[in-house]
Design a protein around this motif. Structure first.
Motif, PDB file in Angstrom:
ATOM      1  N   LYS A 148       0.841  -1.208   0.000  1.00 56.16           N
ATOM      2  CA  LYS A 148       0.000   0.000   0.000  1.00 56.16           C
ATOM      3  C   LYS A 148       0.870   1.251   0.000  1.00 56.16           C
ATOM      4  CE  LYS A 148      -3.633  -2.621   0.629  1.00 56.16           C
ATOM      5  NZ  LYS A 148      -4.334  -3.031  -0.598  1.00 56.16           N
ATOM      6  N   HIS A 149       1.992   1.164   0.666  1.00 51.73           N
ATOM      7  CA  HIS A 149       2.873   2.317   0.818  1.00 51.73           C
ATOM      8  C   HIS A 149       4.305   1.862   0.616  1.00 51.73           C
ATOM      9  CE1 HIS A 149       5.532   5.063   3.025  1.00 51.73           C
ATOM     10  NE2 HIS A 149       4.581   5.976   2.951  1.00 51.73           N
ATOM     11  N   VAL A 150       5.071   2.599  -0.180  1.00 57.44           N
ATOM     12  CA  VAL A 150       6.499   2.315  -0.273  1.00 57.44           C
ATOM     13  C   VAL A 150       7.281   3.625  -0.243  1.00 57.44           C
ATOM     14  CG1 VAL A 150       6.045   0.261  -1.720  1.00 57.44           C
ATOM     15  CG2 VAL A 150       6.822   2.338  -2.795  1.00 57.44           C
ATOM     16  N   PHE A 151       8.488   3.525   0.290  1.00 62.03           N
ATOM     17  CA  PHE A 151       9.433   4.638   0.198  1.00 62.03           C
ATOM     18  C   PHE A 151      10.396   4.354  -0.944  1.00 62.03           C
ATOM     19  CE2 PHE A 151       8.618   5.499   4.868  1.00 62.03           C
ATOM     20  CZ  PHE A 151       8.119   6.784   4.681  1.00 62.03           C
ATOM     21  N   LYS A 152      10.652   5.404  -1.755  1.00 57.64           N
ATOM     22  CA  LYS A 152      11.627   5.260  -2.848  1.00 57.64           C
ATOM     23  C   LYS A 152      12.925   5.963  -2.455  1.00 57.64           C
ATOM     24  CE  LYS A 152      10.416   5.380  -7.315  1.00 57.64           C
ATOM     25  NZ  LYS A 152      10.207   5.781  -8.745  1.00 57.64           N
ATOM     26  N   LEU A 153      13.989   5.198  -2.400  1.00 55.37           N
ATOM     27  CA  LEU A 153      15.301   5.745  -2.047  1.00 55.37           C
ATOM     28  C   LEU A 153      16.187   5.772  -3.286  1.00 55.37           C
ATOM     29  CD1 LEU A 153      16.040   4.019   1.390  1.00 55.37           C
ATOM     30  CD2 LEU A 153      15.351   6.391   0.976  1.00 55.37           C
ATOM     31  N   ASP A 154      16.898   6.887  -3.426  1.00 55.24           N
ATOM     32  CA  ASP A 154      17.716   7.111  -4.618  1.00 55.24           C
ATOM     33  C   ASP A 154      19.179   6.817  -4.278  1.00 55.24           C
ATOM     34  OD1 ASP A 154      19.112   8.194  -6.765  1.00 55.24           O
ATOM     35  OD2 ASP A 154      17.731   9.888  -7.001  1.00 55.24           O
ATOM     36  N   PRO A 155      19.809   5.868  -4.964  1.00 55.16           N
ATOM     37  CA  PRO A 155      21.212   5.542  -4.671  1.00 55.16           C
ATOM     38  C   PRO A 155      22.148   6.734  -4.863  1.00 55.16           C
ATOM     39  CG  PRO A 155      20.256   3.893  -6.139  1.00 55.16           C
ATOM     40  CD  PRO A 155      19.264   5.018  -6.030  1.00 55.16           C
ATOM     41  N   ASP A 196      25.855  -0.289  -2.417  1.00 58.04           N
ATOM     42  CA  ASP A 196      26.027   0.361  -1.101  1.00 58.04           C
ATOM     43  C   ASP A 196      24.681   0.526  -0.397  1.00 58.04           C
ATOM     44  OD1 ASP A 196      28.695   0.604  -1.389  1.00 58.04           O
ATOM     45  OD2 ASP A 196      28.690   2.758  -1.880  1.00 58.04           O
ATOM     46  N   LEU A 197      23.715   1.084  -1.136  1.00 55.95           N
ATOM     47  CA  LEU A 197      22.416   1.343  -0.513  1.00 55.95           C
ATOM     48  C   LEU A 197      21.705   0.032  -0.181  1.00 55.95           C
ATOM     49  CD1 LEU A 197      20.285   3.359   0.408  1.00 55.95           C
ATOM     50  CD2 LEU A 197      19.453   3.480  -1.961  1.00 55.95           C
ATOM     51  N   ILE A 242      20.207  -1.315   3.459  1.00 53.32           N
ATOM     52  CA  ILE A 242      18.787  -1.639   3.681  1.00 53.32           C
ATOM     53  C   ILE A 242      18.640  -3.086   4.125  1.00 53.32           C
ATOM     54  CG2 ILE A 242      16.528  -1.838   2.540  1.00 53.32           C
ATOM     55  CD1 ILE A 242      17.543   0.388   0.580  1.00 53.32           C
ATOM     56  N   ARG A 243      19.518  -3.940   3.674  1.00 54.87           N
ATOM     57  CA  ARG A 243      19.445  -5.374   3.977  1.00 54.87           C
ATOM     58  C   ARG A 243      19.665  -5.707   5.461  1.00 54.87           C
ATOM     59  NH1 ARG A 243      16.029  -7.605   1.216  1.00 54.87           N
ATOM     60  NH2 ARG A 243      16.533  -8.435  -0.815  1.00 54.87           N
ATOM     61  N   ARG A 244      20.066  -4.705   6.248  1.00 54.99           N
ATOM     62  CA  ARG A 244      20.154  -4.929   7.708  1.00 54.99           C
ATOM     63  C   ARG A 244      18.763  -5.033   8.321  1.00 54.99           C
ATOM     64  NH1 ARG A 244      23.883   0.244   8.484  1.00 54.99           N
ATOM     65  NH2 ARG A 244      25.738  -0.452   7.396  1.00 54.99           N
ATOM     66  N   TYR A 245      17.758  -4.682   7.553  1.00 61.19           N
ATOM     67  CA  TYR A 245      16.384  -4.632   8.064  1.00 61.19           C
ATOM     68  C   TYR A 245      15.537  -5.703   7.362  1.00 61.19           C
ATOM     69  CZ  TYR A 245      18.101  -0.176   9.765  1.00 61.19           C
ATOM     70  OH  TYR A 245      18.847   0.785  10.393  1.00 61.19           O
ATOM     71  N   GLU A 246      14.397  -5.988   7.984  1.00 63.30           N
ATOM     72  CA  GLU A 246      13.533  -7.035   7.423  1.00 63.30           C
ATOM     73  C   GLU A 246      12.656  -6.555   6.269  1.00 63.30           C
ATOM     74  OE1 GLU A 246      11.296  -8.786  10.574  1.00 63.30           O
ATOM     75  OE2 GLU A 246      13.077  -9.729  11.462  1.00 63.30           O
ATOM     76  N   VAL A 247      12.532  -5.252   6.111  1.00 60.09           N
ATOM     77  CA  VAL A 247      11.607  -4.702   5.119  1.00 60.09           C
ATOM     78  C   VAL A 247      11.970  -5.195   3.710  1.00 60.09           C
ATOM     79  CG1 VAL A 247      12.966  -2.552   4.810  1.00 60.09           C
ATOM     80  CG2 VAL A 247      10.503  -2.540   4.374  1.00 60.09           C
ATOM     81  N   PRO A 248      10.953  -5.619   2.924  1.00 55.90           N
ATOM     82  CA  PRO A 248      11.248  -6.021   1.542  1.00 55.90           C
ATOM     83  C   PRO A 248      11.878  -4.877   0.745  1.00 55.90           C
ATOM     84  CG  PRO A 248       9.032  -6.681   2.150  1.00 55.90           C
ATOM     85  CD  PRO A 248       9.532  -5.797   3.266  1.00 55.90           C
TER      86      PRO A 248
END
Ligand SMILES: CC(C)=CCC/C(C)=C/CC/C(C)=C/CC/C(C)=C/CC/C(C)=C/CC/C(C)=C/CC/C(C)=C/COP(=O)(O)OP(=O)(O)O
Ligand SMILES: O=P(O)(O)OC[C@@H](O)CO
Ligand SMILES: [Mg+2]
Length: 239
Positions: free
Chosen positions: A10-17, A52-53, A57-63
Motif C-alpha cells: 500500500k505504501h512504499v518509500f523510494k530511495l535514490d542511490p 552500497d544502498l 537496507i538489507r540490515r532490516y527485514e523490510v522487503p
C-alpha cells in the motif's frame, strides 16, 4: 518469489542511490511500517552506489526491490526488480529500445521470476524523468486514460505507474485512470509531502510511492505511512 510480490504493497518509500541518507534516517525509514523500499532514480544510479544502498537496507527485514534505469546496474540480491518503460515518449529507446538491447545481451542471465514490467505514465513535464525521456507529459484526461488502457488492456502490463515526480498530481485524473483499469496494479508517485496528500493518493492508487520528502522533511515522510493505512481502513469501512 512470484512476480506479484508487490501486490499487497500500500505504501512504499523510494530511495535514490545517488542521494545521501544517514544511518539514523535510514533506520527510521526501514522501521517505519512501510510495506517496502523501492530503490531507484532517473540519473546517477551506478552499480556501486546501488550495492552500497542495498547492503545498508538489507540490515532490516523490510522487503526491498530495485527499479532499473540503466541496464549496467543489474545488482543481484533484491527481493524483486521493476523494469520501467515510458508509455508517453516519442523516443522509442525509453519504451522498448534499451530493453531489447539489454535482453539481447543479458536475457539468458535474468532472474525472470522476480522481474516485473512497469509502464510509466509521466505527467510532470518539469521532472527529471520527463526531460530525460522526452515524455509528452501535458496530456488531456482522455489521452492519459487511453495510454493507461493501451498498457492495461492491450499489453496486459502488471504495473501502471502514474508518475508526477516532484509535484503533486491531479487526483481526479488518477481516479479516472484507476476506474478504467481492468488488471494492472496502480502505483502513484509524486509530490507526497504530507499525511493529507498521502491519504488522497491512497484513495485511488493501489500503492503510494513517497520519494523526495524523505530527504527534505523526514517526519513528514514518516507520517505518510499511517496516513495511507488509515485511508485504506476508512475505504474498507465504507464498502
Ligand atoms: C540480478 C540481475 C542480474 C538483475 C537483472 C537486471 C537486469 C540487468 C535487467 C536487464 C533487463 C532489462 C530489460 C533492462 C531494461 C533496460 C533499461 C534500464 C531501460 C530503461 C528504463 C527507463 C525507461 C528509464 C527511464 C527513467 C525511469 C523511468 C526511471 C524510473 C525511476 C524514476 C522515475 C525515478 C525518479 O526519478 P528521480 O531521479 O527521483 O527524480 P527527481 O530528481 O525528480 O526526484
Ligand atoms: O519524489 P516524489 O515527488 O515523492 O515522487 C516519488 C516517485 O514517484 C519518484 O519516482
Ligand atoms: Mg527523486
Amino acid at each position: 518469489m512470484l512476480p506479484s510480490f508487490y501486490s499487497g504493497w500500500k505504501h512504499v518509500f523510494k530511495l535514490d542511490p545517488d542521494r545521501d541518507i544517514d544511518d539514523e534516517a535510514l533506520d527510521a525509514i526501514c522501521t517505519s511500517g512501510t510495506d517496502a523500499i523501492l530503490v531507484g532514480g532517473s540519473s546517477g544510479v551506478t552499480f556501486d552506489n546501488t550495492v552500497d544502498l542495498m547492503s545498508r537496507i538489507r540490515r532490516y527485514e523490510v522487503p526491498c526491490a530495485f527499479e532499473l534505469s540503466d541496464a549496467s546496474c543489474g545488482v543481484p540480491g533484491f527481493d524483486g526488480y521493476f523494469i520501467p518503460s515510458v508509455l508517453n515518449t516519442k523516443r522509442s529507446e525509453w519504451l522498448i529500445g534499451r530493453h531489447v538491447e539489454a535482453l539481447r545481451d543479458f536475457g539468458h542471465l535474468l532472474p525472470w521470476d522476480s522481474i516485473v514490467g512497469e509502464a510509466y505514465l509521466v505527467l510532470n513535464p518539469d521532472s527529471a524523468v520527463a526531460r530525460l525521456t522526452g515524455a509528452e507529459a501535458n496530456l488531456s484526461e482522455s489521452e492519459a486514460i487511453a495510454y493507461s488502457q493501451v498498457a492495461d488492456r492491450l499489453w496486459n502490463v502488471p504495473v501502471l505507474y502514474v508518475e508526477y515526480s516532484g509535484t503533486f498530481g491531479d487526483m481526479g485524473l488518477l481516479k479516472g485512470i484507476k476506474s478504467n483499469l481492468k488488471r494492472a496494479h496502480l502505483f502513484y508517485g509524486g509530490g507526497i509531502n504530507s499525511a493529507e496528500r498521502a491519504a488522497q493518493a491512497a484513495a485511488h492508487a493501489d500503492t503510494v510511492v513517497v520519494g523526495n520528502i524523505i530527504y527534505e522533511n523526514l517526519d513528514a515522510a514518516l507520517a505518510t505511512v499511517s496516513a495511507v493505512n488509515h485511508s485504506i481502513k476508512e475505504q474498507e469501512h465504507v464498502f
